[in-house]
Design an enzyme around this catalytic site. Structure first.
Site, PDB file in Angstrom:
ATOM      1  N   ASN A  88     -10.306  -2.529   2.557  1.00 40.74           N
ATOM      2  CA  ASN A  88     -10.035  -2.464   1.117  1.00 40.74           C
ATOM      3  C   ASN A  88     -11.317  -2.164   0.379  1.00 40.74           C
ATOM      4  OD1 ASN A  88      -7.281  -3.019   1.084  1.00 40.74           O
ATOM      5  ND2 ASN A  88      -7.539  -5.231   0.874  1.00 40.74           N
ATOM      6  N   TYR A 111       0.559  -4.262  12.013  1.00 37.51           N
ATOM      7  CA  TYR A 111       0.461  -2.832  11.643  1.00 37.51           C
ATOM      8  C   TYR A 111       1.250  -1.946  12.592  1.00 37.51           C
ATOM      9  CZ  TYR A 111      -2.829  -3.905   8.034  1.00 37.51           C
ATOM     10  OH  TYR A 111      -3.388  -4.392   6.881  1.00 37.51           O
ATOM     11  N   HIS A 115       0.824  -1.215   0.000  1.00 38.14           N
ATOM     12  CA  HIS A 115       0.000   0.000   0.000  1.00 38.14           C
ATOM     13  C   HIS A 115       0.854   1.259   0.000  1.00 38.14           C
ATOM     14  CE1 HIS A 115      -3.939  -1.968   0.687  1.00 38.14           C
ATOM     15  NE2 HIS A 115      -3.203  -2.883   1.254  1.00 38.14           N
TER      16      HIS A 115
HETATM   17 FE1  HDE Z   1      -2.513  -4.848   5.221  1.00 32.34          FE
HETATM   18  N1  HDE Z   1      -0.759  -4.106   5.813  1.00 32.34           N
HETATM   19  N2  HDE Z   1      -1.971  -6.670   5.844  1.00 32.34           N
HETATM   20  N3  HDE Z   1      -4.275  -5.637   4.630  1.00 32.34           N
HETATM   21  N4  HDE Z   1      -3.080  -3.046   4.735  1.00 32.34           N
HETATM   22  C1  HDE Z   1      -0.342  -2.812   5.718  1.00 32.34           C
HETATM   23  O1  HDE Z   1       0.806  -1.667   7.446  1.00 32.34           O
HETATM   24  C2  HDE Z   1      -0.913  -6.956   6.637  1.00 32.34           C
HETATM   25  C3  HDE Z   1      -4.696  -6.953   4.725  1.00 32.34           C
HETATM   26  C4  HDE Z   1      -4.334  -2.647   4.323  1.00 32.34           C
HETATM   27  O2  HDE Z   1      -3.030   3.512   4.177  1.00 32.34           O
HETATM   28  C5  HDE Z   1       0.981  -2.585   6.368  1.00 32.34           C
HETATM   29  O3  HDE Z   1       1.258   0.506   7.845  1.00 32.34           O
HETATM   30  C6  HDE Z   1      -0.909  -8.334   7.017  1.00 32.34           C
HETATM   31  C7  HDE Z   1      -6.100  -7.079   4.549  1.00 32.34           C
HETATM   32  C8  HDE Z   1      -4.363  -1.262   4.050  1.00 32.34           C
HETATM   33  O4  HDE Z   1      -1.430   3.293   5.696  1.00 32.34           O
HETATM   34  C9  HDE Z   1       1.363  -3.940   6.877  1.00 32.34           C
HETATM   35  C10 HDE Z   1      -1.993  -8.902   6.417  1.00 32.34           C
HETATM   36  C11 HDE Z   1      -6.554  -5.801   4.329  1.00 32.34           C
HETATM   37  C12 HDE Z   1      -3.097  -0.782   4.310  1.00 32.34           C
HETATM   38  C13 HDE Z   1       0.167  -4.787   6.528  1.00 32.34           C
HETATM   39  C14 HDE Z   1      -2.651  -7.857   5.709  1.00 32.34           C
HETATM   40  C15 HDE Z   1      -5.407  -4.926   4.387  1.00 32.34           C
HETATM   41  C16 HDE Z   1      -2.322  -1.905   4.753  1.00 32.34           C
HETATM   42  C17 HDE Z   1       2.009  -1.961   5.487  1.00 32.34           C
HETATM   43  C18 HDE Z   1      -2.441 -10.351   6.456  1.00 32.34           C
HETATM   44  C19 HDE Z   1      -7.974  -5.348   4.034  1.00 32.34           C
HETATM   45  C20 HDE Z   1      -2.588   0.638   4.149  1.00 32.34           C
HETATM   46  C21 HDE Z   1       2.222  -0.589   6.007  1.00 32.34           C
HETATM   47  C22 HDE Z   1      -2.876 -10.746   7.775  1.00 32.34           C
HETATM   48  C23 HDE Z   1      -8.927  -5.784   5.026  1.00 32.34           C
HETATM   49  C24 HDE Z   1      -2.912   1.467   5.336  1.00 32.34           C
HETATM   50  C25 HDE Z   1       1.403  -0.495   7.174  1.00 32.34           C
HETATM   51  C26 HDE Z   1      -2.435   2.885   5.059  1.00 32.34           C
HETATM   52  C27 HDE Z   1      -0.979  -1.811   5.176  1.00 32.34           C
HETATM   53  C28 HDE Z   1       0.108  -6.032   6.986  1.00 32.34           C
HETATM   54  C29 HDE Z   1      -3.809  -8.066   4.887  1.00 32.34           C
HETATM   55  C30 HDE Z   1      -5.509  -3.505   4.132  1.00 32.34           C
HETATM   56  C31 HDE Z   1       2.644  -4.493   6.307  1.00 32.34           C
HETATM   57  C32 HDE Z   1       0.157  -9.021   7.903  1.00 32.34           C
HETATM   58  C33 HDE Z   1      -6.895  -8.379   4.593  1.00 32.34           C
HETATM   59  C34 HDE Z   1      -5.565  -0.476   3.569  1.00 32.34           C
HETATM   60  O5  HDE Z   1       1.539  -3.879   8.253  1.00 32.34           O
END
Ligand code: HDE
Length: 485
Positions: free
Chosen positions: A129, A339, A56
């Site tokens: 999302n 996160y 993202h």
């Molecule tokens: Fe993320 N995700 N994600 N994700 N995600 C990040 O956190 C993660 C998942 C989503 O605008 C990271 O600050 C794991 C689902 C958004 O700053 C990180 C798993 C959904 C954003 C991370 C998921 C999301 C992130 C990267 C599997 C929708 C941007 C930077 C368990 C429900 C937020 C950060 C923003 C960002 C980890 C799966 C949405 C790496 C471990 C499912 C919108 O921490």
């Protein structure tokens, strides 16, 4: 651009005598180490980038407000959803998933839809999302999945073989793959797409009674998507098309809005519902659990400074307020760690003290010190607990509600493997034109896959979802549906 004609100073506030010429010994002489203004300018410039988000990375954001139109206190004591007319300021960040900070907005990808509510009892982050589901349902697979979405470590190019190899070995991804490869994978703008919490959460009311809940932000602009051709053209001509669209719309007072609705499931239904409500690759039928309106989110102000407000914004599914609690969804559970860990790495241990992340409500914690502490670090107040000096005390009524869990500690998969019904339902919901676009997009995306066995394995998944679905893709790839499907 705000100009203020003030006196130019260094970061330590001293007036700058000359910002045009380095200090040298004579006009042509060597530059003097004592030119501390030059040293500071160059050294700070080298340190202007913070690590981009590992996923993202590319995104844009805006400020706005959320207003309750239907009181939810029957289900949750969260003040942000209590009382018709109640307004709470919020900040949202939209994003793509796989691309780097400088990548194009209009690629085929899920879109991040991360909302931070500055509520009177602390911040509440809903980090979703534009799709109600996800590709996988156990956090342990996330790094592997994202590796396939990023660049091949050898060629540094995107690798369709890796993408489809992972998906063909992960049938739980089929529902989201169908969603992504369909029209919703290319939203026309961020204003014309829905947002979803995706996971199941728990709402708890004042009496401690709980329900399971799923969030749906329905765009009031109407869903609009673009074709592969238009998306490709925009990616070349204007990689920041979505960022620019949102900024310009708000700048001219054309404030985008979404209607928040929820699905509510009684706690006891979780044990008998035909799909595991904690499996984020599955949706709840709207017939079983109809949408209930909660309120309206309106974006009415652009960031004043992108880095300060968008790049430094930190959202976490663990940023919760009383009345809103996690469900046992394994993906959500993994995110509760990931996160804040990402924020500490990317922005620093005190990221919640930065203006964009700082709650509007009082913060009385015993946390002290840490790099870049921008406040008075608690001053002379008591810095440990328990204490005899009237320091902040916990409020037991805000404890997470207890609920019974059973089972033995082990590494174990969800015990239901119907990954085809909902993917097939989604395909059959589509019009003939939508199906044709879906099939053509998948065929084009799978053509470069180097191993035929991967294609055949994936075709068998499409076929199990819907025979026509699988047959049309096999035909498009010049293959037949495998016999042993
Ligand atoms: Fe993320 N995700 N994600 N994700 N995600 C990040 O956190 C993660 C998942 C989503 O605008 C990271 O600050 C794991 C689902 C958004 O700053 C990180 C798993 C959904 C954003 C991370 C998921 C999301 C992130 C990267 C599997 C929708 C941007 C930077 C368990 C429900 C937020 C950060 C923003 C960002 C980890 C799966 C949405 C790496 C471990 C499912 C919108 O921490």
């Amino acid at each position: 651009m705000t100009n203020n004609n003030k006196k130019l100073t260094t970061s330590w506030g001293a007036p700058v005598g000359d910002n045009q010429n380095s200090m040298t010994a004579g006009q042509r002489g060597p530059t003097l180490l004592q030119d501390v203004h030059l040293l500071e300018k160059l050294a700070h410039f080298n340190r202007e980038r913070v690590p981009e988000r590992v996923v993202h990375a590319k995104g844009g954001g805006a400020h706005g407000y959320f207003e309750v139109t239907n009181d939810m206190s029957k289900y949750t004591k969260a003040k942000v959803f209590n009382g018709v007319g109640k307004r709470t300021r919020m900040f949202i960040r939209f994003s793509t998933v796989a691309g780097e900070l400088g990548s194009a907005d209009t690629v085929r990808d899920p879109r991040g839809f991360a909302v931070k509510f500055y509520t009177e009892e602390g911040n509440y982050d809903l980090v979703g999302n534009n799709t109600p589901i996800f590709f996988i349902r156990d956090a342990i697979k996330f790094p592997d999945f994202i590796h396939t979405q990023k660049r091949d470590p050898k060629t540094h190019l995107k690798n369709p073989t890796a993408v489809w190899d992972f998906w063909s070995h992960s049938p739980e991804s089929l529902h989201q793959v169908t969603y992504l490869m369909g029209d919703r994978g290319l939203p026309a703008t961020w204003r014309h797409m829905n947002g979803y919490g995706s996971h199941t959460f728990k709402w708890v009311n004042e009496d401690g009674e709980g329900v399971w809940v799923k969030y749906h932000f329905i765009t009031d602009q109407g869903v609009k998507n673009i074709s592969n051709e238009v998306a490709g053209k925009l990616a070349g001509e204007n990689p920041d098309y979505h960022t620019e669209d949102l900024f310009n719309a708000i700048e001219k007072g054309d404030y985008p809005s979404w209607t928040l609705k929820v699905q509510i499931m009684p706690l006891e239904d979780a044990d008998t519902y035909r799909f595991d409500p904690f499996d984020v690759t599955k949706v709840w039928s709207h017939k079983d659990y109809p949408l209930i309106e909660v309120g309206r989110m309106v974006l009415d102000r652009n960031p004043e400074n992108y880095f300060a407000e968008v790049e430094q914004a930190t959202f976490s599914p663990g940023t919760l307020v009383p009345g809103i609690e996690p469900s046992p969804d394994k993906m959500l559970q993994g995110r509760l760690f990931a996160y804040a860990d990402a924020h500490r790495y990317r922005v620093g241990a005190n990221h919640n003290s930065l203006p964009i992340n700082r709650p509007k409500s009082e913060v009385n914690s015993y946390q002290r010190d840490g790099q870049m502490r921008p406040d008075n670090n608690g001053g002379g107040s008591v810095y440990y607990e328990p204490n005899s000096f009237g320091g902040p005390k916990e409020t037991p009524e805000n404890k997470t509600t207890a609920y019974p869990v059973t089972g033995v500690a082990e590494n174990v998969a969800y015990d239901h493997d119907d990954h085809y019904t909902q993917a097939g339902d989604l395909y059959r919901l589509m019009s003939e034109e939508e199906r044709t676009r879906l099939v053509n997009t998948i065929v084009e995306a799978m053509k470069p896959v180097s191993l035929e066995e991967i294609k055949l394995r994936q075709i068998s998944h499409f076929y199990k979802a819907d025979a026509e679905y699988g047959t049309r893709i096999a035909k498009g790839l010049g293959l037949s549906v495998p016999q042993e499907v």
